[in-house]
Design an enzyme around this catalytic site. Sequence first.
Site, PDB file in Angstrom:
ATOM      1  N   SER A   1       0.852  -1.190   0.000  1.00 14.98           N
ATOM      2  CA  SER A   1       0.000   0.000   0.000  1.00 14.98           C
ATOM      3  C   SER A   1       0.893   1.247   0.000  1.00 14.98           C
ATOM      4  CB  SER A   1      -0.928  -0.031   1.216  1.00 14.98           C
ATOM      5  OG  SER A   1      -1.922   0.962   1.101  1.00 14.98           O
ATOM      6  N   ASN A   2       0.345   2.393   0.338  1.00 13.57           N
ATOM      7  CA  ASN A   2       1.150   3.622   0.370  1.00 13.57           C
ATOM      8  C   ASN A   2       0.657   4.530   1.492  1.00 13.57           C
ATOM      9  OD1 ASN A   2      -0.991   5.440  -0.698  1.00 13.57           O
ATOM     10  ND2 ASN A   2      -0.797   4.101  -2.473  1.00 13.57           N
ATOM     11  N   ARG A   3       1.298   5.687   1.621  1.00 12.98           N
ATOM     12  CA  ARG A   3       1.064   6.534   2.800  1.00 12.98           C
ATOM     13  C   ARG A   3      -0.146   7.467   2.679  1.00 12.98           C
ATOM     14  NH1 ARG A   3       5.494   6.004   5.933  1.00 12.98           N
ATOM     15  NH2 ARG A   3       7.470   5.629   4.896  1.00 12.98           N
TER      16      ARG A   3
END
Length: 414
Positions: free
Chosen positions: A210-212
Amino acid sequence: MTVSILLDKRIVLGVTGSIACYKAVDLASKLTQAGALVDVVLTESAGRFVTPLSFRSVTGRPVHDDLWNLDDHVRHVRLGEAADLLVIAPATAQTLAKLAHGLADNLLAVTALAARCPLLVAPAMDGGMYEHPATQANVRLLRERGVLFAGPAEGRMASGLVGTGRMVEPAELLGHIRLALGRNGPLAGRRVVVTAGPTEEPVDPVRFLSNRSSGRQGLALAQAALDAGAQVTLVAGPIGEALPVGVEHVPVGTAVEMRDAVLAAVARADALLMAAAVADFRPAQVAQQKIKKTVAETDDLAITLARNPDILAEVKAQKEKSGRPLVTLGFAAETENALAYGRDKLERKGLNFIAVNDVSAADAGFAVETNRVILLSADGSRVEMPLQSKAAVAEQLVQHVADSLETLSSQQRN
Ligand code: C5P
């Protein structure tokens, strides 16, 4: 922090006799902090639960009760005429009955009759009173007459009973108030699709890539579009924040799920605001079982990645065929050459607008409250927005989208 849709709005807050009165103090405080001018009208029984001084202290304005004086004999007309919105929270079964039948035996009831602004009520009552046929008939009558309802919610009530009758929480009520105030805004009658948050690309049953992205800029866009009167579909990856009141929420996990949901939603939409941080790649194979530490022969484990669909590219193709959505806005989060990459993306993805932000700056982009954006348009124009809250950025972006839809409509008319 002030909220544009509430700034300088005159809100008459009617408070009637329920234990939920204490929540009305919080609501009055939240509205005042957001910039609204709140005139509280207390009924006699509300005054037994909470004092005028409580409201006076949080609104900084006079509080009205049934003790009229001769110098102010038309107070109900004055309050009703000046109001942008009349909110009655909590609204007891007794007050709903009075409103339904036009009874006018206290200041609040006469104010409601004299007011020409929308009326929003937040019912609160215990012990099955809400379900009673008499109350239900009154609710129906009021709805038919255009009265807006917030709740009641389900849950534990003061008697200890569990059921429908709790007043909705002040934060949620604030969302209903925003919806009521925004109804005739520049996007009234428009359908807007907003995407927000990250995607999650599974590796195995317990892991994902995933990402931030916090989803905050997307949520702010959804709220700004609601404030402008739009009907909003929010296609969102997993985000931990509360969703704006009034959105149609389509929760998704992976980029492929987001693509499918977006293509379906934009088929009848006027605008797409694509703020989601979509993963560009996903694990080519998703392991059916949890991958074991011992699975690799060396200490390294390689995961092969497959390219995800570019959602905006597919929207562009659909738009070329069907004409929908009419207007598209994308984001470009860059760490170098932001403007050049942004302009290139605008053209490649066939967007009307792209909001470019330099995410290498500590105060802009991911997981912070503020953003600094340059808006590039397909017509070649460029608007630099200074560092400001994501809500303020969202309002400006939504305004540009609304202007652009309006321009398209007027071109069609001519
Ligand atoms: O190509 P890039 O990811 O930098 O472009 C960012 C814009 O494209 C954002 O609006 C993002 O939501 C969208 N995007 C997309 N599909 C992807 C990746 C990004 O629509 N697979």
